[in-house]
Motif scaffolding. Structure first.
Motif, PDB file in Angstrom:
ATOM      1  N   LEU A   1      -3.844 -35.580 -11.273  1.00  0.00           N
ATOM      2  CA  LEU A   1      -3.210 -36.071 -12.495  1.00  0.00           C
ATOM      3  C   LEU A   1      -3.976 -37.287 -13.021  1.00  0.00           C
ATOM      4  CD1 LEU A   1       0.518 -35.796 -11.338  1.00  0.00           C
ATOM      5  CD2 LEU A   1      -0.867 -34.107 -12.559  1.00  0.00           C
ATOM      6  N   THR A   2      -4.181 -37.340 -14.300  1.00  0.00           N
ATOM      7  CA  THR A   2      -4.953 -38.434 -14.894  1.00  0.00           C
ATOM      8  C   THR A   2      -4.084 -39.526 -15.504  1.00  0.00           C
ATOM      9  OG1 THR A   2      -5.087 -37.339 -17.035  1.00  0.00           O
ATOM     10  CG2 THR A   2      -6.829 -36.843 -15.440  1.00  0.00           C
ATOM     11  N   LEU A   3      -2.798 -39.220 -15.751  1.00  0.00           N
ATOM     12  CA  LEU A   3      -1.910 -40.187 -16.399  1.00  0.00           C
ATOM     13  C   LEU A   3      -0.614 -40.387 -15.622  1.00  0.00           C
ATOM     14  CD1 LEU A   3      -2.424 -39.144 -20.127  1.00  0.00           C
ATOM     15  CD2 LEU A   3      -3.282 -41.220 -19.011  1.00  0.00           C
ATOM     16  N   MET A   4      -0.597 -39.950 -14.363  1.00  0.00           N
ATOM     17  CA  MET A   4       0.538 -40.199 -13.477  1.00  0.00           C
ATOM     18  C   MET A   4      -0.002 -40.674 -12.133  1.00  0.00           C
ATOM     19  SD  MET A   4       3.342 -37.193 -14.171  1.00  0.00           S
ATOM     20  CE  MET A   4       4.289 -37.160 -15.687  1.00  0.00           C
ATOM     21  N   SER A   5       0.628 -41.690 -11.577  1.00  0.00           N
ATOM     22  CA  SER A   5       0.124 -42.300 -10.347  1.00  0.00           C
ATOM     23  C   SER A   5       1.115 -42.186  -9.203  1.00  0.00           C
ATOM     24  CB  SER A   5      -0.186 -43.778 -10.599  1.00  0.00           C
ATOM     25  OG  SER A   5       1.016 -44.506 -10.837  1.00  0.00           O
ATOM     26  N   HIS A   6       0.590 -42.365  -8.005  1.00  0.00           N
ATOM     27  CA  HIS A   6       1.357 -42.547  -6.771  1.00  0.00           C
ATOM     28  C   HIS A   6       2.102 -41.308  -6.268  1.00  0.00           C
ATOM     29  CE1 HIS A   6       0.324 -46.709  -6.701  1.00  0.00           C
ATOM     30  NE2 HIS A   6       0.969 -46.995  -7.815  1.00  0.00           N
ATOM     31  N   HIS A   7       2.772 -40.586  -7.120  1.00  0.00           N
ATOM     32  CA  HIS A   7       3.606 -39.469  -6.686  1.00  0.00           C
ATOM     33  C   HIS A   7       2.820 -38.151  -6.669  1.00  0.00           C
ATOM     34  CE1 HIS A   7       7.601 -41.454  -6.615  1.00  0.00           C
ATOM     35  NE2 HIS A   7       7.028 -42.263  -7.496  1.00  0.00           N
ATOM     36  N   GLY A   8       3.268 -37.240  -5.804  1.00  0.00           N
ATOM     37  CA  GLY A   8       2.734 -35.888  -5.781  1.00  0.00           C
ATOM     38  C   GLY A   8       3.860 -34.893  -5.963  1.00  0.00           C
ATOM     39  N   PHE A   9       3.530 -33.728  -6.491  1.00  0.00           N
ATOM     40  CA  PHE A   9       4.539 -32.710  -6.773  1.00  0.00           C
ATOM     41  C   PHE A   9       4.012 -31.343  -6.361  1.00  0.00           C
ATOM     42  CE2 PHE A   9       4.448 -35.910 -10.244  1.00  0.00           C
ATOM     43  CZ  PHE A   9       5.581 -36.622  -9.869  1.00  0.00           C
ATOM     44  N   ALA A  10       4.923 -30.427  -6.123  1.00  0.00           N
ATOM     45  CA  ALA A  10       4.533 -29.087  -5.671  1.00  0.00           C
ATOM     46  C   ALA A  10       5.299 -28.031  -6.442  1.00  0.00           C
ATOM     47  CB  ALA A  10       4.812 -28.936  -4.178  1.00  0.00           C
ATOM     48  N   TYR A  11       4.697 -26.866  -6.539  1.00  0.00           N
ATOM     49  CA  TYR A  11       5.371 -25.729  -7.148  1.00  0.00           C
ATOM     50  C   TYR A  11       4.681 -24.455  -6.684  1.00  0.00           C
ATOM     51  CZ  TYR A  11       8.516 -23.576 -10.516  1.00  0.00           C
ATOM     52  OH  TYR A  11       9.532 -22.869 -11.088  1.00  0.00           O
ATOM     53  N   TYR A  12       5.387 -23.338  -6.806  1.00  0.00           N
ATOM     54  CA  TYR A  12       4.780 -22.060  -6.437  1.00  0.00           C
ATOM     55  C   TYR A  12       5.397 -20.950  -7.267  1.00  0.00           C
ATOM     56  CZ  TYR A  12       9.061 -20.813  -3.932  1.00  0.00           C
ATOM     57  OH  TYR A  12      10.367 -20.504  -3.632  1.00  0.00           O
ATOM     58  N   PHE A  13       4.619 -19.905  -7.446  1.00  0.00           N
ATOM     59  CA  PHE A  13       5.107 -18.656  -8.038  1.00  0.00           C
ATOM     60  C   PHE A  13       4.940 -17.575  -6.980  1.00  0.00           C
ATOM     61  CE2 PHE A  13       3.766 -20.931 -11.936  1.00  0.00           C
ATOM     62  CZ  PHE A  13       4.961 -20.879 -12.631  1.00  0.00           C
ATOM     63  N   ASP A  14       5.952 -16.760  -6.828  1.00  0.00           N
ATOM     64  CA  ASP A  14       5.913 -15.730  -5.789  1.00  0.00           C
ATOM     65  C   ASP A  14       6.452 -14.429  -6.362  1.00  0.00           C
ATOM     66  OD1 ASP A  14       5.775 -14.331  -3.455  1.00  0.00           O
ATOM     67  OD2 ASP A  14       6.917 -15.754  -2.261  1.00  0.00           O
ATOM     68  N   LYS A  15       5.611 -13.400  -6.324  1.00  0.00           N
ATOM     69  CA  LYS A  15       6.050 -12.101  -6.789  1.00  0.00           C
ATOM     70  C   LYS A  15       5.396 -11.028  -5.936  1.00  0.00           C
ATOM     71  CE  LYS A  15       6.335  -9.030 -10.792  1.00  0.00           C
ATOM     72  NZ  LYS A  15       5.952  -8.798 -12.202  1.00  0.00           N
ATOM     73  N   ASP A  16       6.227 -10.125  -5.430  1.00  0.00           N
ATOM     74  CA  ASP A  16       5.744  -8.990  -4.630  1.00  0.00           C
ATOM     75  C   ASP A  16       4.870  -9.453  -3.466  1.00  0.00           C
ATOM     76  OD1 ASP A  16       7.031  -7.297  -6.434  1.00  0.00           O
ATOM     77  OD2 ASP A  16       5.253  -7.160  -7.717  1.00  0.00           O
ATOM     78  N   GLY A  17       5.290 -10.566  -2.845  1.00  0.00           N
ATOM     79  CA  GLY A  17       4.568 -11.052  -1.673  1.00  0.00           C
ATOM     80  C   GLY A  17       3.279 -11.778  -1.982  1.00  0.00           C
ATOM     81  N   SER A  18       2.989 -12.000  -3.251  1.00  0.00           N
ATOM     82  CA  SER A  18       1.781 -12.721  -3.644  1.00  0.00           C
ATOM     83  C   SER A  18       2.183 -14.123  -4.096  1.00  0.00           C
ATOM     84  CB  SER A  18       1.058 -11.987  -4.785  1.00  0.00           C
ATOM     85  OG  SER A  18      -0.067 -12.703  -5.213  1.00  0.00           O
ATOM     86  N   LYS A  19       1.811 -15.113  -3.311  1.00  0.00           N
ATOM     87  CA  LYS A  19       2.241 -16.483  -3.580  1.00  0.00           C
ATOM     88  C   LYS A  19       1.089 -17.307  -4.132  1.00  0.00           C
ATOM     89  CE  LYS A  19       5.248 -18.527  -1.043  1.00  0.00           C
ATOM     90  NZ  LYS A  19       5.997 -19.142   0.066  1.00  0.00           N
ATOM     91  N   ARG A  20       1.335 -17.944  -5.269  1.00  0.00           N
ATOM     92  CA  ARG A  20       0.375 -18.864  -5.869  1.00  0.00           C
ATOM     93  C   ARG A  20       0.920 -20.269  -5.722  1.00  0.00           C
ATOM     94  NH1 ARG A  20      -0.593 -16.457 -11.780  1.00  0.00           N
ATOM     95  NH2 ARG A  20      -1.815 -18.375 -11.957  1.00  0.00           N
ATOM     96  N   VAL A  21       0.169 -21.109  -5.007  1.00  0.00           N
ATOM     97  CA  VAL A  21       0.635 -22.435  -4.631  1.00  0.00           C
ATOM     98  C   VAL A  21      -0.057 -23.496  -5.486  1.00  0.00           C
ATOM     99  CG1 VAL A  21       0.783 -24.112  -2.754  1.00  0.00           C
ATOM    100  CG2 VAL A  21       1.080 -21.666  -2.272  1.00  0.00           C
TER     101      VAL A  21
END
Length: 589
Positions: A259-279
């Motif tokens: 991130l270029t305009l946010m500091s200190h914190h980290g965040f996570a997310y994922y998409f999962d469909k038919d056993g295919s996970k994008r992290v």
């Protein structure tokens, strides 16, 4: 593992008529990072983008905002990206960049106090990108999208909800691309009508300001940012291998977005469909070097990424097995106040964080940092008080019986038993003594008043006066005096003590201390570590002269180490151990 050299695949773009449609042109930005290059190599052949492409794998197009293929132009737009491997990518996602810019321009209280780039000490001189953003978009601060940021923040679009929102936008015209149902699982109070309105305004803002032009002019800066980050290619590959081995699942892709305009914190997310996970992992920066935001990925800081990646496996495992843990929800009550201020608003999120932080400690231990693992467990046990039980379950059961537990999800029933045991031992959390926080100190001070006292010294007095003024601004009845002037009656009140680490009052204060201070020696009860250095410490403890009062205790080995503590940034703080000469944060809880 054998080191794999990162292949830098820099996608510079040939724009055919802009992103979508013709747009007004803001004034040209000029900085060390702008570039007018229009030819380059790309990480892939630019795609002809229509309304049905680039959707997240579990998403369906939004009827309200999908593109009309009859009017969509064929364009070339490849985000700046570095491919560490065929599955591990580091990129500057234009959607996230656009949303970050809106928050930066709006600067709501949450952003200003928690993630603003200025919190790192950055300014327009050390970090010219800030000036570039302000100069290019400065005439649009009254735009609907910018003004709506205040509303969506109040509705809960903060922390990880910000990148989640960005990922739901179309990568071409930045309109709503998928419904919000997955976001509502954790944030049922989100107003979907407001999210729709914000998404529409974001798209219009991108078009009216010619955001794509700004992004393209800063490709050199984005590329430099990614190149700096991708120097850690071997570490990044090792982390993804660790995650897949530990959780027993393979991801189809791992995407890291600095991130270029946010500091200190980290965040996570994922998409999962038919056993295919994008992290996905979104990492805020901690400092600026040579005009580039730097994410601490080396050494112990590596767990920042381990943490965010782990959420994509821990969270769904907890979700699918939450019925096993639901009877133990009262365990959240002792730490409800502290965790709520950290945006961990219920027991399920407490489980997410406890399990993930135990994974961090396990990673540190197996990668040759057992002392760091011990500190990690100790610091986190202040609020996540059964993290050591979870960690022990990982080491003594889960990792020793992987033939039985093929995946982390398979281990959920055993973790439920661990949490159930804690529930029984603590009588449903009733025997847990919640940690005091700065918030508790201020609350007590508002109702009973406070005495601020300081050791003789220019910076001790200045620190005390700063805190005193802040307390007055918070409507606290406060008085201030040298510590030598404290009376016996004063000692029984709420106290804010800014004192040297050899002060005689520490003999009594150390009885209730989280961090035991004795001259140049500091001992941390949470981690069991002893530190010998020029140190500054902060802790919130029960008053040893009166159990009904609270002490804000700030100590330093000499006058030069005292800092200006900023209360509004850390209401949930319980203790800090910091070395000023080396700018090292040893512990924080």
């Amino acid at each position: 593992m054998k080191k794999l050299t990162a292949l830098f695949l820099i996608g510079l773009i040939v724009v055919m008529g802009g992103c979508i449609g013709s747009t007004p042109t803001p004034s040209t930005t000029s900085s060390a990072y702008t570039s007018n290059i229009t030819t380059a190599t790309a990480s892939q052949s630019p795609a002809e983008i229509t309304s049905s492409t680039n959707l997240p794998p579990n998403a369906s197009p939004s009827n309200a905002s999908s593109l009309n293929t009859k009017t969509t132009k064929k364009i070339s737009f490849v985000p700046v990206e570095v491919n560490i491997s065929s599955r591990v990518h580091v990129k500057i996602d234009p959607r996230m960049e656009l949303v970050e810019i809106l928050y930066f321009l709006s600067n709501p209280e949450w952003y200003n106090q928690e993630v603003s780039p200025y919190l790192t000490g950055a300014n327009i001189y050390s970090y010219p990108y800030l000036k570039d953003v302000s100069d290019y978009f400065g005439n649009y601060t009254n735009d609907t999208a910018v003004q709506l940021v205040y509303k969506v923040v109040q509705n809960g679009l903060t922390y990880d909800a910000v990148p989640e929102f960005a990922l739901h936008l179309n990568p071409v015209n930045f309109s709503k691309n998928t419904n919000w149902s997955d976001m509502l699982r954790l944030r049922p109070d989100l107003n979907t009508t407001l999210l729709d309105e914000f998404a529409e305004a974001v798209s219009k803002f991108a078009n009216e300001t010619d955001f794509c032009r700004f992004y393209n002019e800063h490709r050199a800066f984005y590329n430099k940012t990614l190149q700096e980050f991708a120097k850690n290619d071997e570490i990044l590959l090792n982390i993804t291998q660790f995650e897949e081995n530990f959780f027993g699942e393979n991801a189809s892709s791992w995407t890291i977005i600095p991130l270029t305009l946010m500091s200190h914190h980290g965040f996570a997310y994922y998409f999962d469909k038919d056993g295919s996970k994008r992290v996905y992992a979104f990492l805020g920066f901690g400092s600026v070097h040579d005009g580039v935001p730097v994410v601490n990925i080396n050494g112990n800081g590596v767990t920042f990424l381990v943490h965010e990646f782990a959420h994509s496996f821990v969270n769904p495992a907890v979700d699918s097995n939450y019925a096993l843990f639901k009877p133990y929800e009262p365990l959240y009550n002792p730490v409800r106040e502290k965790l709520s201020m950290m945006a961990y608003t219920d027991f399920k999120i407490m489980l997410y964080e406890t399990f993930v932080r135990a994974v961090e400690a396990y990673y540190l231990n197996v990668t040759g940092h057992p002392d760091a693992a011990k500190r990690k467990l100790g610091m986190n046990s202040v609020a996540f008080y059964f993290i050591k039980d979870v960690y022990n379950a990982y080491t003594s059961d889960y990792m020793k019986h992987r033939s039985e537990y093929k995946t982390f999800n398979d281990f959920m029933p055993e973790l439920a038993k661990v949490v159930g045991k804690v529930y029984n031992q603590t009588e449903g959390g009733k025997k847990v003594n919640p940690p005091l926080t700065f918030y508790d100190f201020v609350s007590s001070a508002k109702s009973q008043g406070v005495v601020v006292a300081y050791s003789p010294g220019m910076l001790t007095r200045q620190s005390a006066e700063n805190l005193y003024k802040w307390l007055l601004s918070a409507k606290v009845n406060a008085t201030i005096k040298p510590v030598s002037s404290l009376t016996r009656e004063d000692l029984k009140r709420n106290l804010a003590l800014i004192i040297y680490s050899n002060n005689s009052l520490l003999h009594e204060l150390n009885k209730n201390a989280i961090v035991v201070v004795n001259g140049t020696r500091v001992y941390s009860k949470p981690s069991g570590e002893t530190y010998l250095s020029v140190l500054w410490t902060l802790q919130i403890i029960r008053n040893p002269w009166n159990d009904n009062s609270i002490v804000f205790l700030e100590t330093g080995t000499n006058d030069r180490v005292f800092l200006y503590y900023i209360p509004s940034r850390a209401e949930y703080t319980t203790y800090i151990i910091y070395s000023l000469p080396t700018s090292t944060l040893f512990e924080w809880g």
